[in-house]
Each structure stands twice: as structure tokens, then as C-alpha cells.
Scaffold this motif. Structure first.
Motif, PDB file in Angstrom:
ATOM      1  N   LEU A  50       1.065  -1.513   0.195  1.00 17.61           N
ATOM      2  CA  LEU A  50      -0.261   0.160  -0.380  1.00 17.61           C
ATOM      3  C   LEU A  50       1.117   0.866  -0.115  1.00 17.61           C
ATOM      4  O   LEU A  50       1.965   0.994   1.234  1.00 17.61           O
ATOM      5  CB  LEU A  50      -1.020   0.388   1.340  1.00 17.61           C
ATOM      6  N   GLU A  51       0.586   1.839  -0.687  1.00 18.81           N
ATOM      7  CA  GLU A  51       1.515   3.307  -0.964  1.00 18.81           C
ATOM      8  C   GLU A  51       1.446   4.287   0.262  1.00 18.81           C
ATOM      9  O   GLU A  51       2.665   4.628   0.589  1.00 18.81           O
ATOM     10  CB  GLU A  51       0.650   4.376  -1.566  1.00 18.81           C
ATOM     11  N   LYS A  52       0.619   4.230   0.726  1.00 19.69           N
ATOM     12  CA  LYS A  52       1.000   4.805   3.300  1.00 19.69           C
ATOM     13  C   LYS A  52       1.676   3.827   3.397  1.00 19.69           C
ATOM     14  O   LYS A  52       2.648   4.510   4.587  1.00 19.69           O
ATOM     15  CB  LYS A  52      -0.012   4.399   3.518  1.00 19.69           C
ATOM     16  N   ASN A  53       1.838   2.839   3.101  1.00 18.02           N
ATOM     17  CA  ASN A  53       3.602   1.511   4.213  1.00 18.02           C
ATOM     18  C   ASN A  53       4.250   2.215   3.774  1.00 18.02           C
ATOM     19  O   ASN A  53       5.004   1.512   2.084  1.00 18.02           O
ATOM     20  CB  ASN A  53       2.623   1.264   4.252  1.00 18.02           C
ATOM     21  N   LYS A  54       5.637   3.435   3.963  1.00 16.62           N
ATOM     22  CA  LYS A  54       6.414   3.713   2.770  1.00 16.62           C
ATOM     23  C   LYS A  54       7.239   2.355   2.839  1.00 16.62           C
ATOM     24  O   LYS A  54       8.351   2.673   1.931  1.00 16.62           O
ATOM     25  CB  LYS A  54       7.279   4.653   3.671  1.00 16.62           C
ATOM     26  N   HIS A  55       7.398   1.353   3.274  1.00 23.23           N
ATOM     27  CA  HIS A  55       8.457   0.534   3.320  1.00 23.23           C
ATOM     28  C   HIS A  55       8.095  -0.791   2.867  1.00 23.23           C
ATOM     29  O   HIS A  55       8.643  -2.001   2.430  1.00 23.23           O
ATOM     30  CB  HIS A  55       9.311  -0.275   4.687  1.00 23.23           C
ATOM     31  N   ALA A  56       6.762  -0.976   2.752  1.00 26.84           N
ATOM     32  CA  ALA A  56       5.365  -1.872   1.892  1.00 26.84           C
ATOM     33  C   ALA A  56       6.544  -3.094   0.613  1.00 26.84           C
ATOM     34  O   ALA A  56       6.814  -4.392   0.159  1.00 26.84           O
ATOM     35  CB  ALA A  56       4.250  -1.648   1.897  1.00 26.84           C
ATOM     36  N   TYR A  57       7.073  -1.688  -0.305  1.00 24.68           N
ATOM     37  CA  TYR A  57       7.577  -2.094  -1.563  1.00 24.68           C
ATOM     38  C   TYR A  57       8.330  -2.952  -1.753  1.00 24.68           C
ATOM     39  O   TYR A  57       9.204  -4.081  -1.970  1.00 24.68           O
ATOM     40  CB  TYR A  57       7.637  -1.261  -2.240  1.00 24.68           C
ATOM     41  N   ALA A  58       9.737  -2.441  -0.474  1.00 23.89           N
ATOM     42  CA  ALA A  58      10.616  -3.428  -0.069  1.00 23.89           C
ATOM     43  C   ALA A  58      11.034  -4.201   0.388  1.00 23.89           C
ATOM     44  O   ALA A  58      11.532  -5.368   0.351  1.00 23.89           O
ATOM     45  CB  ALA A  58      12.141  -1.653   0.457  1.00 23.89           C
ATOM     46  N   ALA A  59       9.445  -4.616   1.127  1.00 20.45           N
ATOM     47  CA  ALA A  59       9.573  -6.084   1.674  1.00 20.45           C
ATOM     48  C   ALA A  59       8.780  -7.194   1.204  1.00 20.45           C
ATOM     49  O   ALA A  59       9.207  -7.829   1.518  1.00 20.45           O
ATOM     50  CB  ALA A  59       8.390  -5.524   2.989  1.00 20.45           C
ATOM     51  N   ALA A  60       7.792  -6.463   0.288  1.00 20.28           N
ATOM     52  CA  ALA A  60       7.379  -7.126  -0.951  1.00 20.28           C
ATOM     53  C   ALA A  60       8.697  -7.588  -1.547  1.00 20.28           C
ATOM     54  O   ALA A  60       9.097  -8.644  -1.554  1.00 20.28           O
ATOM     55  CB  ALA A  60       6.817  -7.023  -2.062  1.00 20.28           C
ATOM     56  N   GLN A  61      10.235  -7.195  -1.947  1.00 17.51           N
ATOM     57  CA  GLN A  61      10.864  -7.792  -2.635  1.00 17.51           C
ATOM     58  C   GLN A  61      11.752  -8.379  -1.642  1.00 17.51           C
ATOM     59  O   GLN A  61      12.619  -9.727  -2.292  1.00 17.51           O
ATOM     60  CB  GLN A  61      12.134  -6.594  -3.168  1.00 17.51           C
ATOM     61  N   ALA A  62      12.070  -8.314  -0.665  1.00 16.43           N
ATOM     62  CA  ALA A  62      13.205  -8.811   0.469  1.00 16.43           C
ATOM     63  C   ALA A  62      11.784 -10.204   0.845  1.00 16.43           C
ATOM     64  O   ALA A  62      12.372 -11.363   1.048  1.00 16.43           O
ATOM     65  CB  ALA A  62      12.342  -7.914   1.800  1.00 16.43           C
ATOM     66  N   ALA A  63      10.965 -10.752   0.715  1.00 20.09           N
ATOM     67  CA  ALA A  63      10.363 -11.969   0.929  1.00 20.09           C
ATOM     68  C   ALA A  63      10.126 -12.554  -0.601  1.00 20.09           C
ATOM     69  O   ALA A  63      10.651 -13.947  -0.071  1.00 20.09           O
ATOM     70  CB  ALA A  63       8.181 -11.183   0.959  1.00 20.09           C
ATOM     71  N   GLU A  64      10.064 -11.871  -1.889  1.00 20.34           N
ATOM     72  CA  GLU A  64      10.352 -12.625  -2.728  1.00 20.34           C
ATOM     73  C   GLU A  64      12.186 -13.504  -2.569  1.00 20.34           C
ATOM     74  O   GLU A  64      12.177 -14.268  -3.242  1.00 20.34           O
ATOM     75  CB  GLU A  64      10.372 -11.814  -3.858  1.00 20.34           C
ATOM     76  N   GLU A  65      12.978 -12.408  -2.571  1.00 25.49           N
ATOM     77  CA  GLU A  65      14.325 -12.970  -1.893  1.00 25.49           C
ATOM     78  C   GLU A  65      14.132 -14.268  -0.885  1.00 25.49           C
ATOM     79  O   GLU A  65      15.060 -15.219  -0.834  1.00 25.49           O
ATOM     80  CB  GLU A  65      15.317 -12.365  -2.145  1.00 25.49           C
ATOM     81  N   ALA A  66      13.504 -14.312  -0.607  1.00 32.45           N
ATOM     82  CA  ALA A  66      13.510 -15.003   1.353  1.00 32.45           C
ATOM     83  C   ALA A  66      13.122 -16.618   0.584  1.00 32.45           C
ATOM     84  O   ALA A  66      13.560 -17.406   0.697  1.00 32.45           O
ATOM     85  CB  ALA A  66      12.947 -14.749   2.093  1.00 32.45           C
ATOM     86  N   PHE A  67      11.596 -16.135  -0.817  1.00 30.73           N
ATOM     87  CA  PHE A  67      11.417 -17.616  -1.148  1.00 30.73           C
ATOM     88  C   PHE A  67      12.283 -17.813  -2.081  1.00 30.73           C
ATOM     89  O   PHE A  67      12.861 -19.317  -1.911  1.00 30.73           O
ATOM     90  CB  PHE A  67      10.173 -16.707  -2.060  1.00 30.73           C
ATOM     91  N   ALA A  68      13.117 -17.134  -2.256  1.00 31.34           N
ATOM     92  CA  ALA A  68      14.396 -17.399  -3.676  1.00 31.34           C
ATOM     93  C   ALA A  68      15.186 -18.197  -2.819  1.00 31.34           C
ATOM     94  O   ALA A  68      15.948 -19.271  -3.265  1.00 31.34           O
ATOM     95  CB  ALA A  68      14.751 -16.603  -4.685  1.00 31.34           C
ATOM     96  N   GLN A  69      15.551 -18.231  -1.276  1.00 29.51           N
ATOM     97  CA  GLN A  69      16.444 -18.944  -0.757  1.00 29.51           C
ATOM     98  C   GLN A  69      16.005 -20.006   0.125  1.00 29.51           C
ATOM     99  O   GLN A  69      16.317 -20.425   0.872  1.00 29.51           O
ATOM    100  CB  GLN A  69      17.179 -17.914   0.230  1.00 29.51           C
ATOM    101  N   GLY A  70      14.566 -20.215   0.179  1.00 30.97           N
ATOM    102  CA  GLY A  70      14.009 -21.312   0.266  1.00 30.97           C
ATOM    103  C   GLY A  70      13.188 -21.139   2.367  1.00 30.97           C
ATOM    104  O   GLY A  70      12.985 -22.259   3.112  1.00 30.97           O
ATOM    105  N   GLN A  71      13.618 -19.362   2.748  1.00 22.53           N
ATOM    106  CA  GLN A  71      13.223 -19.102   4.025  1.00 22.53           C
ATOM    107  C   GLN A  71      11.716 -18.330   3.460  1.00 22.53           C
ATOM    108  O   GLN A  71      11.324 -17.099   4.857  1.00 22.53           O
ATOM    109  CB  GLN A  71      13.886 -18.930   4.197  1.00 22.53           C
ATOM    110  N   GLY A  72      10.703 -18.284   2.759  1.00 19.14           N
ATOM    111  CA  GLY A  72       9.933 -17.659   2.440  1.00 19.14           C
ATOM    112  C   GLY A  72       8.807 -17.548   3.975  1.00 19.14           C
ATOM    113  O   GLY A  72       8.305 -15.964   3.876  1.00 19.14           O
ATOM    114  N   TRP A  73       7.905 -18.381   3.643  1.00 12.53           N
ATOM    115  CA  TRP A  73       7.398 -18.007   4.896  1.00 12.53           C
ATOM    116  C   TRP A  73       7.720 -17.731   6.601  1.00 12.53           C
ATOM    117  O   TRP A  73       6.781 -16.759   7.302  1.00 12.53           O
ATOM    118  CB  TRP A  73       6.215 -19.576   5.150  1.00 12.53           C
TER     119      TRP A  73
END
Length: 171
Positions: A50-73
């Protein structure tokens, strides 16, 4: 996909903003759903920063990297447990969580810099907008959208009702 009943699964898409306190509250429902259905329910994280959450976009990208490293959830749950901290600290908190979970923090940092997961996040967000997602958490199961942004009351029961019907029909 096999059509044998042992492989029958129901897909639940969770449209989520990792800086959203309501998404953190939704974790208890997710845990209960996983306990009830096990492998018969596939929960897919879909990004809707959401636009109102300044770090949410970076967090979404970080979550994808976590999934790539096998630790997504585990990563998603750890970040959601710290929504207030993420609001204050931003990207350093994302890297800290990665380190705590034993992921390659340097690779994590590189992924946030080079934007390798941007397309996934953008595609999720565009798809969410196309199907009418306006807030988080929002669930989609069997083409039914359940909005949890205002209230999560009754959502788990509705998801169970739909999942039970789908699983009964697959047997």
C-alpha cells in the motif's frame, strides 16, 4: 497436476502488505487453516504494498528473495511480527530478519539494490488491482474475493466453507 485425490489441493491467495498490522493479525487464521488442511491447502503470498506504507514495497521484494533462498514463509511471518519496527527502521530491519533466519544477508541486500524481484511485485499488484483488491489482507479462493482490511470476522469460517466444498468435490 495429478488428478488423484491424494494430490487434491485448494489454492488460497493472500494479498498482503508486509507493513500492514491487519496482515499480522491474519497470521493466526493462516496458522489455523494450515493446521486444519495441511498440504491440501496451498497458501500463495501475493504482494499488494500500500502506498501509505513506505517500506512495504521493499518488504515485498525482500520476501521474494526469502522465497528464493527457501525461507519465504518464516521470513514473511517474522517481518509481519515487526510491522511497527519496519515502519521505523525500514530496509535495515529487512536485512536483520534475513540474518536472524540464517539467510545470505549480502545476497539479500544485493537483491534489494538490483531490483531482481520488482517484476513479481509489480505483477502481483497489477493483478490485485484488476480483480478489485483495495486493501490488505484480501483472500481469493475459488474466484471469491474476501476482504479482510476492514474486518477479518468470519473470514476464516468462509474460507473453510469454500475449501471444504472444493475438497469434497475433488474426491
Amino acid at each position: 497436476m495429478s488428478d488423484s485425490s491424494s494430490a487434491a489441493t485448494v489454492v488460497l491467495d493472500l494479498w498482503c502488505d508486509l507493513q500492514c498490522p491487519d496482515c499480522h493479525q491474519a497470521l493466526s487464521d493462516l496458522h489455523a487453516l494450515r493446521a486444519r488442511y495441511g498440504d491440501r491447502l496451498e497458501v500463495r503470498l501475493r504482494h499488494f504494498p500500500l502506498e501509505k506504507n513506505k517500506h512495504a514495497y521493499a518488504a515485498a521484494q525482500a520476501a521474494e528473495e526469502a522465497f528464493a533462498q527457501g525461507q519465504g514463509w518464516p521470513y514473511v511471518e517474522a517481518v509481519l511480527a515487526r510491522t511497527a519496527g519496519l515502519a521505523r527502521a525500514g530496509e535495515p530491519l529487512l536485512l536483520e530478519v534475513a540474518g536472524e533466519l540464517g539467510m545470505d544477508a549480502e545476497e539479500f541486500d544485493t537483491a534489494l539494490i538490483d531490483g531482481r524481484h520488482l517484476l513479481i511485485v509489480d505483477a502481483d499488484q497489477a493483478e490485485g488491482k484488476a480483480i478489485g483488491v483495495t486493501g490488505t489482507p484480501t483472500y481469493v479462493i475459488a474466484d471469491e474475493r474476501l476482504d479482510g482490511g476492514k474486518s477479518q470476522e468470519g473470514l476464516r469460517a468462509r474460507i473453510e466453507e469454500i475449501a471444504d466444498g472444493l475438497l469434497a468435490g475433488q474426491g
